[in-house]
Design a protein around this motif. Structure first.
Motif, PDB file in Angstrom:
ATOM      1  N   PRO A 296       0.800  -1.232   0.000  1.00 12.92           N
ATOM      2  CA  PRO A 296       0.000   0.000   0.000  1.00 12.92           C
ATOM      3  C   PRO A 296       0.828   1.274   0.000  1.00 12.92           C
ATOM      4  CG  PRO A 296      -0.967  -1.601   1.491  1.00 12.92           C
ATOM      5  CD  PRO A 296       0.344  -2.179   1.042  1.00 12.92           C
ATOM      6  N   ALA A 297       1.887   1.324   0.815  1.00 12.47           N
ATOM      7  CA  ALA A 297       2.697   2.545   0.885  1.00 12.47           C
ATOM      8  C   ALA A 297       3.373   2.822  -0.461  1.00 12.47           C
ATOM      9  CB  ALA A 297       3.748   2.408   1.982  1.00 12.47           C
ATOM     10  N   PHE A 298       3.878   1.787  -1.114  1.00  7.21           N
ATOM     11  CA  PHE A 298       4.540   1.982  -2.406  1.00  7.21           C
ATOM     12  C   PHE A 298       3.528   2.371  -3.479  1.00  7.21           C
ATOM     13  CE2 PHE A 298       6.357   0.662  -6.469  1.00  7.21           C
ATOM     14  CZ  PHE A 298       7.619   1.222  -6.394  1.00  7.21           C
ATOM     15  N   ALA A 299       2.380   1.715  -3.476  1.00  9.38           N
ATOM     16  CA  ALA A 299       1.340   2.062  -4.450  1.00  9.38           C
ATOM     17  C   ALA A 299       0.890   3.508  -4.251  1.00  9.38           C
ATOM     18  CB  ALA A 299       0.158   1.107  -4.317  1.00  9.38           C
ATOM     19  N   GLY A 300       0.829   3.945  -2.995  1.00  6.15           N
ATOM     20  CA  GLY A 300       0.470   5.336  -2.719  1.00  6.15           C
ATOM     21  C   GLY A 300       1.523   6.294  -3.237  1.00  6.15           C
ATOM     22  N   PHE A 301       2.792   5.920  -3.092  1.00  4.99           N
ATOM     23  CA  PHE A 301       3.876   6.748  -3.633  1.00  4.99           C
ATOM     24  C   PHE A 301       3.757   6.873  -5.147  1.00  4.99           C
ATOM     25  CE2 PHE A 301       7.998   6.289  -5.858  1.00  4.99           C
ATOM     26  CZ  PHE A 301       8.494   7.572  -5.669  1.00  4.99           C
ATOM     27  N   ILE A 302       3.453   5.779  -5.825  1.00  7.23           N
ATOM     28  CA  ILE A 302       3.306   5.806  -7.284  1.00  7.23           C
ATOM     29  C   ILE A 302       2.139   6.698  -7.686  1.00  7.23           C
ATOM     30  CG2 ILE A 302       2.799   4.428  -9.334  1.00  7.23           C
ATOM     31  CD1 ILE A 302       5.628   4.090  -8.236  1.00  7.23           C
ATOM     32  N   ARG A 303       1.043   6.636  -6.936  1.00  5.57           N
ATOM     33  CA  ARG A 303      -0.102   7.507  -7.238  1.00  5.57           C
ATOM     34  C   ARG A 303       0.276   8.970  -7.076  1.00  5.57           C
ATOM     35  NH1 ARG A 303      -2.970   3.317  -4.565  1.00  5.57           N
ATOM     36  NH2 ARG A 303      -2.867   4.462  -2.583  1.00  5.57           N
ATOM     37  N   SER A 304       1.018   9.271  -6.015  1.00  2.00           N
ATOM     38  CA  SER A 304       1.447  10.657  -5.787  1.00  2.00           C
ATOM     39  C   SER A 304       2.409  11.119  -6.875  1.00  2.00           C
ATOM     40  CB  SER A 304       2.120  10.775  -4.414  1.00  2.00           C
ATOM     41  OG  SER A 304       1.212  10.460  -3.378  1.00  2.00           O
ATOM     42  N   TYR A 305       3.326  10.246  -7.253  1.00  2.00           N
ATOM     43  CA  TYR A 305       4.290  10.556  -8.314  1.00  2.00           C
ATOM     44  C   TYR A 305       3.543  10.815  -9.624  1.00  2.00           C
ATOM     45  CZ  TYR A 305       8.940  10.143 -10.601  1.00  2.00           C
ATOM     46  OH  TYR A 305      10.115  10.378 -11.275  1.00  2.00           O
ATOM     47  N   THR A 306       2.556   9.967  -9.909  1.00  2.00           N
ATOM     48  CA  THR A 306       1.779  10.119 -11.138  1.00  2.00           C
ATOM     49  C   THR A 306       1.023  11.445 -11.147  1.00  2.00           C
ATOM     50  OG1 THR A 306       1.495   7.707 -11.281  1.00  2.00           O
ATOM     51  CG2 THR A 306       0.020   9.068 -12.609  1.00  2.00           C
ATOM     52  N   ARG A 307       0.428  11.801 -10.020  1.00  2.00           N
ATOM     53  CA  ARG A 307      -0.296  13.080  -9.940  1.00  2.00           C
ATOM     54  C   ARG A 307       0.644  14.254 -10.163  1.00  2.00           C
ATOM     55  NH1 ARG A 307      -3.153  10.589  -5.666  1.00  2.00           N
ATOM     56  NH2 ARG A 307      -1.744  11.557  -4.145  1.00  2.00           N
ATOM     57  N   TYR A 308       1.855  14.152  -9.630  1.00  2.07           N
ATOM     58  CA  TYR A 308       2.803  15.270  -9.743  1.00  2.07           C
ATOM     59  C   TYR A 308       3.186  15.529 -11.193  1.00  2.07           C
ATOM     60  CZ  TYR A 308       6.713  18.370  -8.738  1.00  2.07           C
ATOM     61  OH  TYR A 308       7.545  19.471  -8.694  1.00  2.07           O
ATOM     62  N   ILE A 309       3.420  14.452 -11.958  1.00  2.55           N
ATOM     63  CA  ILE A 309       3.885  14.637 -13.335  1.00  2.55           C
ATOM     64  C   ILE A 309       2.736  14.818 -14.330  1.00  2.55           C
ATOM     65  CG2 ILE A 309       5.959  13.281 -12.862  1.00  2.55           C
ATOM     66  CD1 ILE A 309       4.689  10.985 -14.485  1.00  2.55           C
ATOM     67  N   THR A 310       1.509  14.650 -13.853  1.00  2.00           N
ATOM     68  CA  THR A 310       0.357  14.773 -14.732  1.00  2.00           C
ATOM     69  C   THR A 310       0.012  16.229 -14.990  1.00  2.00           C
ATOM     70  OG1 THR A 310      -0.572  12.686 -13.935  1.00  2.00           O
ATOM     71  CG2 THR A 310      -2.101  14.205 -14.993  1.00  2.00           C
ATOM     72  N   SER A 311      -0.337  16.537 -16.230  1.00  2.00           N
ATOM     73  CA  SER A 311      -0.775  17.884 -16.590  1.00  2.00           C
ATOM     74  C   SER A 311      -1.993  18.255 -15.752  1.00  2.00           C
ATOM     75  CB  SER A 311      -1.127  17.948 -18.070  1.00  2.00           C
ATOM     76  OG  SER A 311      -1.742  19.183 -18.384  1.00  2.00           O
ATOM     77  N   PRO A 312      -2.029  19.462 -15.182  1.00  2.00           N
ATOM     78  CA  PRO A 312      -3.149  19.854 -14.325  1.00  2.00           C
ATOM     79  C   PRO A 312      -4.510  19.642 -14.984  1.00  2.00           C
ATOM     80  CG  PRO A 312      -1.418  21.485 -14.203  1.00  2.00           C
ATOM     81  CD  PRO A 312      -1.014  20.514 -15.275  1.00  2.00           C
ATOM     82  N   ALA A 313      -4.584  19.840 -16.286  1.00  2.00           N
ATOM     83  CA  ALA A 313      -5.845  19.674 -16.984  1.00  2.00           C
ATOM     84  C   ALA A 313      -6.305  18.226 -17.028  1.00  2.00           C
ATOM     85  CB  ALA A 313      -5.718  20.207 -18.414  1.00  2.00           C
TER      86      ALA A 313
END
Length: 316
Positions: A296-313
């Protein structure tokens, strides 16, 4: 055009410290080259320029870490950690995959050294030029196609496979086939990198691309596993998971098999090395997708990483 948005104070501190540590360790332990400074300046400018360029640099960090870690292997050569396997690997290759000829049993490398062709030499060079650029270009393509999640999984598995391979280089240093052909079974400290069969491509084209690349080889005794054989396989696997045109998957499969053949044909790797590189890829993929992503902690990190690099739109 994306407006200028400065990083937060926390991001600024991380950027400055990371670049400073990288340059300091490289200068003290590896040897400072002008390109290190050029890259540092470019990355810093992109990190501070706009939010868009900052997201791109953060997205490409797995590839940057790969490059730095490869360069840093010069700090401690693997032959200083464990003895180099020279004869044993050669004998195992001959035992498992030896080709019986009138001159005796030859390894596949020795057989191909006696049976070259200009057509194979040409395509061998083309295939080997693809081993890193094509996976990185594929990653960039995924990013700009906004397939952020697939991109991140691909780039991190690419990095993990490298770490697994690098670790094994220190556990079991191994000499490539060209080393045996040139130097026999004696261990020689400081042996420079060798283009081996790829030199025929340089001669044919009048270019010195491979001579330039292998003159900077971070570690000659890092033949097992063959990471040349791993990178395009990682790209092919994730092309199956991504939204890709069919021709891209076919092209990746052809390049992948072409690199496997070239590795042996040009005496850069044994078949054992190639098969080990394939295994390294599959192990890295399984560890990441079916091991780490279940935490869970690693999957959460990946989700956060994905959100960071994702275009705001695209975030909501």
């Amino acid at each position: 055009m994306s407006p200028i948005t400065l990083p937060s104070s926390r991001e600024t501190l991380i950027i400055i410290l990371s670049v400073a540590v990288w340059l300091l360790v490289t200068a003290l332990c590896v040897g400072f080259r002008p390109e290190h400074l050029y890259i540092a300046i470019l990355l810093t400018l992109l990190l501070f320029a706009t939010a868009t360029t900052r997201r791109l640099v953060v997205a490409l960090l797995p590839f940057a870490v790969f490059g730095i870690s490869y360069d840093w292997m010069n700090i401690l050569p693997n032959y200083e950690v464990n003895p180099v396997d020279i004869r044993g690997l050669y004998e195992n290759e001959k035992s498992l995959f030896g080709i019986v000829t009138a001159a005796g049993t030859l390894t596949p490398n020795e057989y191909f050294a006696l049976h070259t062709s200009k057509v194979m030499d040409f395509f061998a060079g083309i295939f080997y030029l693809c081993w890193v650029p094509v996976p990185i270009l594929f990653g960039i393509w995924l990013y700009f196609k906004r397939q952020y999640n697939v991109y991140l999984h691909f780039s991190l598995v690419f990095l993990l496979v490298n770490f697994l391979g690098f670790a094994y280089y220190y556990v079991h240093p191994a000499a490539p086939p060209w080393y045996v052909a040139s130097h026999g079974f004696d261990f020689i400290v400081g042996t420079p990198g060798e283009v081996a069969g790829l030199g025929r491509w340089d001669e044919m084209t009048g270019l010195n691309i491979f001579h330039g690349l292998y003159s900077r080889n971070a570690n000659v005794f890092a033949a097992l596993p063959s990471l040349h054989s791993a990178y395009m396989l990682v790209a092919f696997i994730y092309s199956l998971r991504a939204r890709c045109p069919w021709w891209m998957r076919v092209l990746f499969a052809v390049i992948c098999m072409g690199i496997w053949f070239t590795a042996v044909y040009t005496s850069h790797h044994y078949l054992i090395d190639v098969l080990s590189g394939i295994a390294c890829t599959l192990i890295g993929y399984l560890i990441f997708e079916y091991g780490l992503m279940k935490i869970p902690a690693f999957a959460g990190f990946i989700r956060s990483y994905t959100r960071y690099i994702t275009s705001p739109a695209q975030r909501y």
